[in-house]
Design an enzyme around this catalytic site. Structure first.
Site, PDB file in Angstrom:
ATOM      1  N   HIS A   1     -28.102   7.925  30.960  1.00 35.76           N
ATOM      2  CA  HIS A   1     -28.657   8.406  32.043  1.00 35.76           C
ATOM      3  C   HIS A   1     -27.400   8.314  33.834  1.00 35.76           C
ATOM      4  CE1 HIS A   1     -32.743   9.425  30.604  1.00 35.76           C
ATOM      5  NE2 HIS A   1     -32.260  10.780  31.153  1.00 35.76           N
TER       6      HIS A   1
ATOM      7  N   ARG B   1     -42.210  17.678  30.416  1.00 37.71           N
ATOM      8  CA  ARG B   1     -41.840  17.455  32.709  1.00 37.71           C
ATOM      9  C   ARG B   1     -40.731  18.574  31.879  1.00 37.71           C
ATOM     10  NH1 ARG B   1     -36.578  15.558  32.941  1.00 37.71           N
ATOM     11  NH2 ARG B   1     -37.212  15.128  35.389  1.00 37.71           N
TER      12      ARG B   1
ATOM     13  N   ASN C   1     -37.502  20.213  33.870  1.00 40.45           N
ATOM     14  CA  ASN C   1     -35.962  20.299  34.431  1.00 40.45           C
ATOM     15  C   ASN C   1     -35.346  21.613  34.270  1.00 40.45           C
ATOM     16  OD1 ASN C   1     -34.634  18.537  35.783  1.00 40.45           O
ATOM     17  ND2 ASN C   1     -33.170  18.366  33.618  1.00 40.45           N
TER      18      ASN C   1
ATOM     19  N   GLU D   1     -35.812  23.910  31.072  1.00 41.04           N
ATOM     20  CA  GLU D   1     -35.765  23.087  29.777  1.00 41.04           C
ATOM     21  C   GLU D   1     -37.195  23.054  29.910  1.00 41.04           C
ATOM     22  OE1 GLU D   1     -31.667  20.686  30.051  1.00 41.04           O
ATOM     23  OE2 GLU D   1     -32.713  19.923  30.352  1.00 41.04           O
TER      24      GLU D   1
ATOM     25  N   TYR E   1     -23.984  17.938  41.082  1.00 40.26           N
ATOM     26  CA  TYR E   1     -24.645  17.795  39.550  1.00 40.26           C
ATOM     27  C   TYR E   1     -24.667  18.183  38.799  1.00 40.26           C
ATOM     28  CZ  TYR E   1     -26.251  15.160  35.695  1.00 40.26           C
ATOM     29  OH  TYR E   1     -26.706  15.069  34.428  1.00 40.26           O
ATOM     30  N   LYS E   2     -25.328  19.416  39.087  1.00 33.05           N
ATOM     31  CA  LYS E   2     -25.751  21.077  38.348  1.00 33.05           C
ATOM     32  C   LYS E   2     -24.388  21.980  38.312  1.00 33.05           C
ATOM     33  CE  LYS E   2     -30.419  19.906  39.726  1.00 33.05           C
ATOM     34  NZ  LYS E   2     -31.342  19.484  37.758  1.00 33.05           N
TER      35      LYS E   2
HETATM   36  C1  HEM Z   1     -36.041   9.788  26.040  1.00 34.30           C
HETATM   37  C2  HEM Z   1     -35.580  10.649  27.027  1.00 34.30           C
HETATM   38  C3  HEM Z   1     -34.799  11.420  27.696  1.00 34.30           C
HETATM   39  C4  HEM Z   1     -32.982  11.824  27.143  1.00 34.30           C
HETATM   40  C5  HEM Z   1     -32.666  11.707  25.805  1.00 34.30           C
HETATM   41  C6  HEM Z   1     -33.228  12.303  28.024  1.00 34.30           C
HETATM   42  C7  HEM Z   1     -31.696  12.578  28.177  1.00 34.30           C
HETATM   43  C8  HEM Z   1     -30.957  12.920  29.040  1.00 34.30           C
HETATM   44  C9  HEM Z   1     -30.097  13.286  29.366  1.00 34.30           C
HETATM   45  C10 HEM Z   1     -28.443  13.746  27.786  1.00 34.30           C
HETATM   46  C11 HEM Z   1     -29.243  14.040  30.659  1.00 34.30           C
HETATM   47  C12 HEM Z   1     -27.724  14.368  30.717  1.00 34.30           C
HETATM   48  C13 HEM Z   1     -27.091  13.355  31.621  1.00 34.30           C
HETATM   49  C14 HEM Z   1     -25.350  13.542  31.994  1.00 34.30           C
HETATM   50  O1  HEM Z   1     -25.017  14.505  32.688  1.00 34.30           O
HETATM   51  O2  HEM Z   1     -24.338  13.623  30.953  1.00 34.30           O
HETATM   52  C15 HEM Z   1     -30.514  13.853  31.379  1.00 34.30           C
HETATM   53  C16 HEM Z   1     -30.376  13.968  33.045  1.00 34.30           C
HETATM   54  C17 HEM Z   1     -31.824  13.558  33.432  1.00 34.30           C
HETATM   55  N1  HEM Z   1     -32.383  13.090  33.102  1.00 34.30           N
HETATM   56 FE1  HEM Z   1     -33.328  12.502  31.034  1.00 34.30          FE
HETATM   57  N2  HEM Z   1     -33.895  11.775  29.546  1.00 34.30           N
HETATM   58  C18 HEM Z   1     -34.980  11.601  28.965  1.00 34.30           C
HETATM   59  C19 HEM Z   1     -36.170  11.577  29.390  1.00 34.30           C
HETATM   60  C20 HEM Z   1     -35.973  11.722  31.070  1.00 34.30           C
HETATM   61  C21 HEM Z   1     -36.900  11.396  31.773  1.00 34.30           C
HETATM   62  C22 HEM Z   1     -38.883  11.229  31.650  1.00 34.30           C
HETATM   63  C23 HEM Z   1     -36.929  11.878  33.193  1.00 34.30           C
HETATM   64  C24 HEM Z   1     -37.819  11.391  33.666  1.00 34.30           C
HETATM   65  C25 HEM Z   1     -37.232  11.157  35.178  1.00 34.30           C
HETATM   66  C26 HEM Z   1     -34.883  12.099  33.198  1.00 34.30           C
HETATM   67  C27 HEM Z   1     -34.615  12.378  34.026  1.00 34.30           C
HETATM   68  C28 HEM Z   1     -33.847  12.996  34.052  1.00 34.30           C
HETATM   69  C29 HEM Z   1     -33.246  13.716  35.291  1.00 34.30           C
HETATM   70  C30 HEM Z   1     -33.547  13.877  36.500  1.00 34.30           C
HETATM   71  C31 HEM Z   1     -31.620  14.529  34.661  1.00 34.30           C
HETATM   72  C32 HEM Z   1     -30.667  14.871  35.865  1.00 34.30           C
HETATM   73  C33 HEM Z   1     -30.694  16.590  35.437  1.00 34.30           C
HETATM   74  C34 HEM Z   1     -29.929  17.747  36.424  1.00 34.30           C
HETATM   75  O3  HEM Z   1     -30.390  17.345  37.409  1.00 34.30           O
HETATM   76  O4  HEM Z   1     -29.755  18.896  36.048  1.00 34.30           O
HETATM   77  N3  HEM Z   1     -34.824  12.046  31.784  1.00 34.30           N
HETATM   78  N4  HEM Z   1     -31.171  13.246  30.555  1.00 34.30           N
END
Ligand code: HEM
Ligand code: FES
Lengths: 355, 320
Positions: A193, A223, A225, A265, A316-317
């Site tokens: 993250h 959730r 996203n 997502e 970022y997006k």
């Molecule tokens: C175990 C489960 C999860 C996995 C495998 C996962 C994986 C990822 C990955 C690979 C990214 C992209 C990061 C990058 O830019 O390289 C991401 C983004 C993000 N994750 Fe997770 N995540 C998980 C759970 C969560 C949870 C529970 C939250 C709760 C708040 C969260 C919040 C976010 C947010 C806010 C982003 C930025 C997304 C955006 O603005 O498009 N993630 N996550």
């Protein structure tokens, strides 16, 4: 309800399209007129009839074509599917979870017959009819995780849980929003993250991890996203950025309604019983701006959210450059009327556009 | 209802192993199959004893892949809060009970090249399930099991008969003790240590492993969990204008719900933030258990997470 599967593409001629039904059930991710990162998790125990929340693994009109797209991505780049050696048991867990869920939730499409460890799996939409021995890899054409995720929409991260952290030790990732499994493999929750702006400072990841570590068998969570994608591309990976990144510059005021897609997502979390691992399915839904605008509430709200989104998030997006053009388009669908709370389109009660 | 999903089961076997330990077998009331689990998992057993409901966790000792029944072993604790006495004296074959879905806080690290298990007394139970899991996967393991005496050596006969080369038993009353230092010293690279037993034993193994330079994440332990009740207390709910009593065995959130007041929640585990409630007035001490609020918020006396946190004192008024 029987599903009419689309014959469509997510590349080249982009024949992907949403039926009226698919638009109505699109998981619009904004429950109010503004957006900020939050620990927005809730239990995944069904939802309104025919919504994407209703079943454990939603199957929709894009199923067959999405699986065809996945097979093409994997053929080009086998590293999109990886499983470290200690994750095989979790792979069997996942295979069981998906087969049991789909055969129970969609009995007309999927059948699972079990006699001890002798399993018989029928996937009618994909024309698969396989007999195998549960827990014996030699009886399947692929490892258990790869076998079943070639038959399930969305990406799958399989996380090992140890040392009070989650580790990305397996996954099938072909429909991702610009991140790479091959880069993240073996990383923990904070490491993968790291690129996300603002959320670390707000303590979101510390809290989210605590929640995830406590997810228990039989009590999944979910959730939403979101991000933006020009053209209905499933594979927006860093590996292929050279192919899709440039397409962002092809947007014009004339084509934005059909080319610009909101990408949502539906992320779910299930504890896997035999391995105590966690699986994180990331199911991607695409909807063009012009289709979204058929719901007056979504038109009003999307304009306000995009207009007021912090620059860090728009950067970022990946749509900060196109934001002005998006706002020109979206503002035509915002008459300033108030919107009701919640993500549902409320087509019967929300007033039509007043301009 | 907080905690993991519940399962209605029937007791189909009650077998006294020795003076202290009795084994119970549970099968689903509704027929069908129980969820599989991973070795090291426990279930929380609900005991309805008149007005009191006790919730005690017990390690699952049956084969994790056997979905027809779960078994647990309960050691009688004459000085305890009464849960084990209830199981021994009041529960009989044919009774219906409610247990939780399995939860694992003591799972195997499946990357380990070898699993070195150290058990004391009733701490043997999670290993029985882990051994069955590892045997199926041809895993490499070795058990060192300390018991008070031959008469109290639960499952020793079974273990030594099925795995004569991997099981080592030590009897206190014969002055046998695990030679821990040599044992830890001789382990191949990639070994993980698991210890379950009395607190003294856990501290001894963890201390020795640390002294010998074992990485923290290669040493796993499970202390016997105790339920987390608390003293009863009284709360005034200002918005709904009700005064409620929070019982010893229930959470503040459950007491609010019992009074018919609709309170928000999600995780019921102190992590999601959903149940955050404003404190209007108080005289006494908060027992904060959540992971949600910051330390300053905990000490401010302005907020409480009723799914897990409690209160001790005279007055508590909540904005609910
Ligand atoms: C175990 C489960 C999860 C996995 C495998 C996962 C994986 C990822 C990955 C690979 C990214 C992209 C990061 C990058 O830019 O390289 C991401 C983004 C993000 N994750 Fe997770 N995540 C998980 C759970 C969560 C949870 C529970 C939250 C709760 C708040 C969260 C919040 C976010 C947010 C806010 C982003 C930025 C997304 C955006 O603005 O498009 N993630 N996550
Ligand atoms: S319900 Fe999640 S913190 Fe209380």
């Amino acid at each position: 309800m029987t599903i009419q599967f689309n014959d469509e593409t997510f590349r080249e001629d982009y024949s992907f399209h949403n039926s009226e039904r698919a638009i109505k059930r699109f998981p619009f991710p904004f429950d109010k007129d503004s957006y900020m990162y939050a620990v927005n998790m809730e239990q995944h125990r069904g939802g309104p009839p025919d919504s994407v929340y209703e079943k454990r693994f939603d199957v929709d009109e894009h199923y067959v074509s999405e699986m065809r797209d996945r097979a093409m991505v994997l053929a080009d780049d086998p590293l999109r599917c990886q499983s470290l050696p200690h994750m095989t048991l979790a792979g069997w867990d996942l295979l069981e979870l998906i087969m049991v869920s789909k055969s129970e939730d969609y009995p007309d499409l999927f059948e699972l017959h079990r006699d001890g460890d002798q399993w018989h799996w029928i996937n009618k939409p994909l024309g698969i009819d396989d007999r195998f021995t549960f827990m014996d890899e030699t009886t399947l054409p692929y490892g258990p995780m790869e076998y079943i995720t070639r038959q399930a929409q969305g990406d799958f991260c399989v996380l090992d849980q140890r040392d009070d952290n989650l580790w990305m030790d397996a996954g099938t990732v072909t429909t991702q929003a610009d991140w790479s499994l091959d880069f993240d493999i073996g990383m923990n929750f904070f490491e993968w993250h790291a690129p996300v702006p603002l959320a670390h400072e707000k303590g979101i990841f510390v809290r989210a991890l605590k929640f995830l570590l406590n997810i228990q068998q039989g009590a999944p969570a979910r959730r939403l996203n979101w991000t933006m994608t020009v053209n209905p591309l499933l594979d927006t990976s860093p590996e292929n950025y050279h192919k899709w990144g440039v397409q962002k510059t092809t947007l014009t005021p004339e084509n934005i309604g059909s080319k610009q897609h909101l990408r949502v997502e539906l992320q779910t979390f299930f504890r896997l019983p035999r391995s105590n691992a966690l699986v994180f399915p990331i199911r991607c839904y695409l909807c063009s701006f012009q289709d979204l605008m058929t719901a007056p509430k979504w038109g009003r709200r999307l304009h306000r959210v995009i207009r007021d989104l912090p620059d860090e998030l728009a950067t970022y997006k990946g749509f900060i450059d196109n934001r002005p053009m998006m706002l020109d388009y979206l503002s035509k669908f915002d008459d300033g009327l108030p919107t009701s709370n919640g993500i549902w389109p409320e087509l019967d009660t929300e007033p039509p556009l007043q301009k | 209802m907080s905690g993991a999903e519940k399962i209605a089961v029937r007791v189909t076997e009650k077998a006294a192993l020795n003076d202290l330990v009795t084994r119970f077998r549970f099968e689903p009331v509704a027929g069908g199959l129980l969820p599989t689990f991973s070795g090291g998992a426990h279930t929380v057993v609900e005991m309805r004893d008149g007005e009191i409901t006790r919730l005690n966790p017990y390690s699952l000792m049956s084969d994790p892949f056997d979905q027809t029944a779960y078994t647990i072993s309960v050691r009688r604790d004459d000085a305890g809060r009464g849960g084990s006495l209830f199981m021994h004296n009041r529960v009989n074959v044919g009774d219906e009970m409610v247990i939780s879905n399995p939860v694992n806080l003591f799972s195997l690290d499946l990357r380990a090249r070898k699993h070195l298990m150290i058990a004391g007394g009733i701490g043997i139970t999670p290993f029985l399930a882990q051994i069955k899991q590892l045997d199926r996967a041809h895993g490499n393991w070795e058990l060192h099991y300390g018991c008070r005496s031959e008469a109290l050596g639960s499952y020793v006969d079974y273990l030594t008969a099925t795995h004569p080369n991997d099981v080592n038993v030590y009897y206190d009353d014969q002055d046998q003790a695990i030679d821990l230092e040599n044992l830890l010293d001789g382990q191949p690279l990639g070994t993980h240590i698991y210890v379950c037993g009395p607190k003294g034993m856990i501290d001894w193994v963890r201390g020795k492993a640390a002294e010998l330079g074992w990485p923290r994440e290669a040493v796993h332990y499970e202390e016997f969990l105790a339920p987390k009740p608390g003293k009863p207390f009284e709360v005034k709910l200002a918005v709904s204008n009700k005064v409620i009593q929070v019982g010893e065995q229930e959470s503040l959130l459950e007491a609010i719900e019992r009074a018919g007041v609709d309170a928000p929640y999600l995780c019921r585990g102190g992590a999601c933030g959903m149940c955050e409630t404003r404190v209007i007035d108080y005289a006494g001490n908060f027992i904060h258990r959540d992971h949600w609020l910051e330390d300053e918020e905990h000490s401010s006396g302005e907020k409480i997470m009723p799914c897990v946190s409690r209160f001790e004192g005279k007055t508590l008024v909540l904005d609910r």
